[in-house]
Motif scaffolding. Structure first.
Motif, mmCIF file in Angstrom:
data_model
loop_
_atom_site.group_PDB
_atom_site.id
_atom_site.type_symbol
_atom_site.label_atom_id
_atom_site.label_comp_id
_atom_site.label_asym_id
_atom_site.label_seq_id
_atom_site.Cartn_x
_atom_site.Cartn_y
_atom_site.Cartn_z
ATOM 1 N N UNK A 1 0.837 -1.207 0.000
ATOM 2 C CA UNK A 1 0.000 0.000 0.000
ATOM 3 C C UNK A 1 0.869 1.252 0.000
ATOM 4 N N UNK A 2 2.004 1.208 0.724
ATOM 5 C CA UNK A 2 2.944 2.339 0.723
ATOM 6 C C UNK A 2 3.559 2.528 -0.660
ATOM 7 N N UNK A 3 3.912 1.430 -1.321
ATOM 8 C CA UNK A 3 4.462 1.521 -2.676
ATOM 9 C C UNK A 3 3.451 2.152 -3.638
ATOM 10 N N UNK A 4 2.199 1.725 -3.529
ATOM 11 C CA UNK A 4 1.167 2.276 -4.402
ATOM 12 C C UNK A 4 1.024 3.783 -4.198
ATOM 13 N N UNK A 5 1.002 4.228 -2.930
ATOM 14 C CA UNK A 5 0.862 5.672 -2.646
ATOM 15 C C UNK A 5 2.108 6.440 -3.063
ATOM 16 N N UNK A 6 3.273 5.802 -2.919
ATOM 17 C CA UNK A 6 4.512 6.455 -3.325
ATOM 18 C C UNK A 6 4.508 6.698 -4.843
ATOM 19 N N UNK A 7 4.081 5.723 -5.587
ATOM 20 C CA UNK A 7 4.015 5.868 -7.045
ATOM 21 C C UNK A 7 2.956 6.891 -7.440
ATOM 22 N N UNK A 8 1.837 6.901 -6.737
ATOM 23 C CA UNK A 8 0.800 7.896 -7.005
ATOM 24 C C UNK A 8 1.339 9.303 -6.774
ATOM 25 N N UNK A 9 2.128 9.475 -5.704
ATOM 26 C CA UNK A 9 2.709 10.788 -5.406
ATOM 27 C C UNK A 9 3.642 11.228 -6.541
ATOM 28 N N UNK A 10 4.491 10.315 -7.012
ATOM 29 C CA UNK A 10 5.422 10.651 -8.099
ATOM 30 C C UNK A 10 4.679 11.015 -9.382
ATOM 31 N N UNK A 11 3.700 10.197 -9.744
ATOM 32 C CA UNK A 11 2.951 10.461 -10.969
ATOM 33 C C UNK A 11 2.192 11.779 -10.871
ATOM 34 N N UNK A 12 1.655 12.051 -9.669
ATOM 35 C CA UNK A 12 0.920 13.295 -9.479
ATOM 36 C C UNK A 12 1.851 14.501 -9.622
ATOM 37 N N UNK A 13 3.021 14.406 -9.015
ATOM 38 C CA UNK A 13 3.962 15.532 -9.007
ATOM 39 C C UNK A 13 4.437 15.875 -10.419
ATOM 40 N N UNK A 14 4.661 14.860 -11.238
ATOM 41 C CA UNK A 14 5.190 15.094 -12.576
ATOM 42 C C UNK A 14 4.106 15.304 -13.627
#
Length: 623
Positions: free
Chosen positions: A386-399
């Motif tokens: 779940x942390x990995x999923x949110x981490x990837x969501x944060x990266x995709x959102x930021x870029x």
């Protein structure tokens, strides 16, 4: 007008909402004029009589017209709450409820709060105000619950001469579907449906000159309708948020989420208060402040939903809605600051916020460097994934920042929110880690195959909405590139689930859907899966709310989380069947060959050095 004044058809089913009452000459009979809503959406008035007589503690219902099960259950709860509130024992009394209306049947729980107040009036002999209407269910703990068709009920109440109307606190803003006409090219007109949020306080004041007051509990209602007190307009969250963030009776599986839910709700309340204060003290024009004002309204709605979910022990819902509230308040605060600055200063502020969020992203990446290690631990993988999923969501959102300042601030707020959650989930994974690891590389083939299938399906659904199937497909692809195989599989699974749940919605009628989802939830086995249990609880919560506020969107969300719960239960079984991680002993590991080669080099160097030393040393001589 003729349509509204026509006699109600015999097949009419009324959803009764209590209004002001007039106490008769007998202190034991209360006559209530009540607004109700017809099946075609018109607000009408009816009459209900409550009589308290000596008896055996029964709640007796007049069966003409026929009274449905929801109304019967609501009346029993109302009688119980009235007794508890007043401290009056009704075991030697019978409460008779009579509905006088030109209809064959009556059903619905929305009269609950009004019936409770009317019974309190009857058994205590306290007269009710005649200028106040109310709509709201009554919950077993005394809370006023949400109802549907509030605009029509407000109109009926206002037309009856009421000057105040009480609504559930979480429904100060309600979703309303409106039709929007667009002309993309001359001669062509497209009509599409759009959901907007209607501010009922403004709606009542501007259209009918009636004061709308939100209430939380039966105590609030009694204060206004019996004691003559007036509550402040709007939802007052207070320092304690109107709820107790204390111990909840939770399963050990989902208990770790409680701390995050508590912190997120507290942060949401704090940020909302900050945003409201900044808005009220700003010197911005109405146009400049309008966007922030709308965001603050949305934050208030989400926090109210979060509180409701928390009270019902639905942790995922509580954390999820509080998260949305935090996002909206952060955007509002950023915009208020940005718009209060001159041109150069505003650009500097915007650039500073982007840089700040970028630094946070980099820092969290470093802090969570060992995330994949915990994502293959049998006891902590659900939190780590779940942390990995949110981490990837944060990266995709930021870029994927938008073009204007509002979209950029939205991107930054969501990025920071996901980073915070990823860090919290990582901390939980570390604490729960057992060291019993499965071979997560076995998920590589599963993730790749699942991604191909979900991508193919997504191209057939044409749903490009935010957080729709394509969003999950993109996450799955990114996680696969990072070798986060379980996370990639989970996101592909979510994409497929999203599409199939939408398809199921289209294949069933509304009533059939409600019964179907309820039956599926009752038979669901969460199998000790964290996310299966959390999603199941949230699906049940959404199902109940969808019926109360008559929302097809909430029903669709309920279907999605039901299927997502099933999917995570299956994922738990898949992990259980995976082999243990291969032993990392010296000669069986991947470093064995390089290590052996290194040892040979060292040995060769030692031999060479020894040889050289022998050559340089003077030879011994015999005497």
């Amino acid at each position: 007008m003729e349509n509204r004044m026509r006699l109600l058809p015999l097949s009419l089913i009324l959803f009764i909402i209590m209004a002001p009452s007039v106490v008769s000459d007998s202190e034991n009979i209360v006559s209530i004029m009540a607004p109700a809503v017809t099946p075609d959406g018109y607000g009408v008035m009816t009459e209900i009589e409550i009589e308290v007589i000596p008896g055996r503690g029964r709640v007796l219902l007049n069966t003409e017209p026929f009274i449905g099960l929801q109304t019967q259950n609501s009346e029993k709860i109302a009688a119980d709450i009235a007794s508890k509130y007043t401290g009056i024992d009704n075991s030697d009394k019978d409460i008779i409820i009579t509905f006088r209306v030109n209809a064959t049947s009556i059903d619905g729980p929305s009269a609950g709060s009004a019936i409770t107040t009317a019974i309190i009036s009857a058994i205590s002999g306290t007269e009710m105000r005649t200028d106040v209407g109310i709509s709201g269910t009554i919950e077993p703990d005394g809370r006023v619950g949400p109802v549907g068709s509030l605009p029509a009920k407000i109109e009926a109440s206002a037309n009856a001469g009421h000057v105040i109307f009480l609504i559930p606190s979480e429904q100060e803003f309600i979703p309303v579907i409106v039709e929007v006409e667009e002309s993309p090219v001359p001669g062509w007109t497209i009509v599409r449906s759009e959901t907007i949020y209607l501010n009922l306080i403004e709606y009542g004041r501007e259209n009918f000159d009636i004061e709308i007051l939100p209430v939380r509990t039966i105590s609030d209602v009694v204060d206004i309708m019996l004691n003559g007190k007036l509550q402040p307009t709007g939802v007052d969250f207070g320092e304690d948020l109107g709820i107790v963030l204390g111990e909840l009776n939770l399963s050990d599986t989902i208990k770790p989420l409680k701390n995050l839910a508590d912190k997120t709700i507290e942060e949401a309340a704090r940020l909302l208060k900050d945003a409201e204060n900044r808005l009220s003290s700003s010197n911005l024009s109405e146009v400049q402040a309008s966007v922030s004002s709308s965001l603050i309204d949305s934050a208030r709605i989400e926090l109210a939903s979060s509180k409701n979910a928390y009270t019902n022990k639905v942790l995922y819902g509580a954390a999820n809605h509080a998260f949305r509230s935090v996002i909206n308040s952060r955007i509002a605060l950023d915009l208020l600051k940005y718009n209060s600055l001159d041109y150069e200063s505003s650009l500097s502020y915007l650039g500073g916020r982007i840089s700040e969020t970028g630094r946070k992203l980099d820092a969290v990446k470093i802090d969570l460097a060992n995330l994949n290690h915990y994502a293959s631990d049998r006891d902590s993988y659900e939190w780590a994934v779940a942390a990995q999923q949110r981490m990837t969501q944060a990266e995709m959102q930021f870029y994927s920042q938008g073009a204007d300042e509002e979209e950029i601030f939205r991107t930054l707020a969501i990025t920071e929110g996901w980073l915070n959650i990823a860090g919290n989930f990582y901390d939980i994974a570390v604490v729960l880690s057992s060291g019993k690891r499965f071979d997560s590389s076995a998920f590589k083939a599963l993730a790749s195959e699942s991604l191909v299938n979900s991508t193919s399906l997504a191209t057939q659904f044409y749903d490009i909405s935010e957080y729709g199937p394509f969003w999950y497909v993109s996450l799955a692809e990114e996680n696969l590139n990072k070798s986060w195989f379980v996370a990639s599989y989970a996101d592909s699974m979510a994409a497929t689930t999203k599409m199939y749940s939408q398809q199921e919605m289209n294949l069933r009628g509304l009533e059939d859907l409600i019964l179907f989802i309820d039956a599926e939830l009752s038979s669901l086995d969460t199998r000790d899966s964290v996310w299966s249990e959390l999603y199941r609880d949230y699906a049940s919560f959404l199902l109940e709310r969808s019926q109360k506020v008559q929302s097809i969107n909430l029903l669709e969300d309920s279907m999605f989380y039901l299927r997502l719960s099933e999917a995570h239960s299956g994922l738990k079984n898949t992990v259980a069947s995976m082999p243990d991680e291969r032993s990392k002993d010296l000669w069986g590991s991947d470093i064995a060959l390089p290590l052996a080669f290194g040892v040979l080099i060292v040995v060769f160097a030692i031999l060479s050095y020894t040889n050289q030393r022998r050559t340089l040393l003077p030879k011994s001589r015999r005497l």
